[in-house]
Design a protein around this motif. Structure first.
Motif, mmCIF file in Angstrom:
data_model
loop_
_atom_site.group_PDB
_atom_site.id
_atom_site.type_symbol
_atom_site.label_atom_id
_atom_site.label_comp_id
_atom_site.label_asym_id
_atom_site.label_seq_id
_atom_site.Cartn_x
_atom_site.Cartn_y
_atom_site.Cartn_z
ATOM 1 N N GLN A 47 0.826 -1.207 0.000
ATOM 2 C CA GLN A 47 0.000 0.000 0.000
ATOM 3 C C GLN A 47 0.863 1.260 0.000
ATOM 4 O OE1 GLN A 47 -2.457 -0.843 3.438
ATOM 5 N NE2 GLN A 47 -4.138 -1.580 2.147
ATOM 6 N N ASP A 51 0.638 4.146 -2.712
ATOM 7 C CA ASP A 51 0.409 5.535 -2.287
ATOM 8 C C ASP A 51 1.494 6.461 -2.834
ATOM 9 O OD1 ASP A 51 -1.827 4.723 -0.856
ATOM 10 O OD2 ASP A 51 -0.784 4.708 1.087
ATOM 11 N N GLU A 54 0.928 7.057 -6.551
ATOM 12 C CA GLU A 54 -0.190 7.977 -6.779
ATOM 13 C C GLU A 54 0.195 9.405 -6.442
ATOM 14 O OE1 GLU A 54 -3.852 5.584 -5.094
ATOM 15 O OE2 GLU A 54 -4.488 7.258 -6.376
ATOM 16 N N GLU A 55 0.905 9.579 -5.344
ATOM 17 C CA GLU A 55 1.309 10.920 -4.922
ATOM 18 C C GLU A 55 2.273 11.550 -5.937
ATOM 19 O OE1 GLU A 55 3.878 12.573 -1.239
ATOM 20 O OE2 GLU A 55 2.187 11.282 -0.745
ATOM 21 N N TYR A 70 -6.490 -2.434 -3.572
ATOM 22 C CA TYR A 70 -5.786 -1.688 -2.522
ATOM 23 C C TYR A 70 -6.076 -2.256 -1.130
ATOM 24 C CZ TYR A 70 -3.855 2.174 0.121
ATOM 25 O OH TYR A 70 -3.096 2.927 0.993
#
Length: 114
Positions: A47, A51, A54-55, A70
């Motif tokens: 995860q 994350d 995506e960030e 997810y």
């Protein structure tokens, strides 16, 4: 390598992803241009890698059109249309063997960071 793919690789490595592979699928007849495949050691790390990706891409004004897996964190799929990011647990990566399914793709293996 496109800027977005490089950002994915760097974001995954920032969270200590292992086995990072970029498959160039443009000549393989796939539905997308690239797969980025990597692994995490446990669900929390899987995860964290997702994350981080995506960030990093959000900073480039890119958002995934689809995110799957997810909650279970065995195989997180982030679909950015032109490329798809697959973050696997080691077990799921071995089981699905996605790396080998696309044998005709141009393969770029990214060395693990220490």
């Amino acid at each position: 390598m496109p800027k977005a793919i490089q950002a994915v690789v760097e974001a995954a490595q920032a969270r200590k992803a292992t086995g990072v592979v970029v498959l160039d699928l443009k000549k393989a007849g796939a539905f997308t241009d690239y797969f980025v495949i990597c692994s995490g050691a446990n669900p929390r790390q899987v995860q964290a890698i997702a994350d981080s990706v995506e960030e990093a891409l959000k900073a480039q004004k890119q958002r995934p059109s689809l995110v799957e897996g997810y909650a279970r964190a065995e195989w997180v799929l982030l679909d950015y249309f032109d490329f798809v990011v697959h973050v696997f647990s080691k077990h799921a990566r071995d089981f699905y063997a996605l790396d080998r399914l696309w044998g005709s793709a141009v393969r770029h293996e990214i060395p693990d960071e220490d």
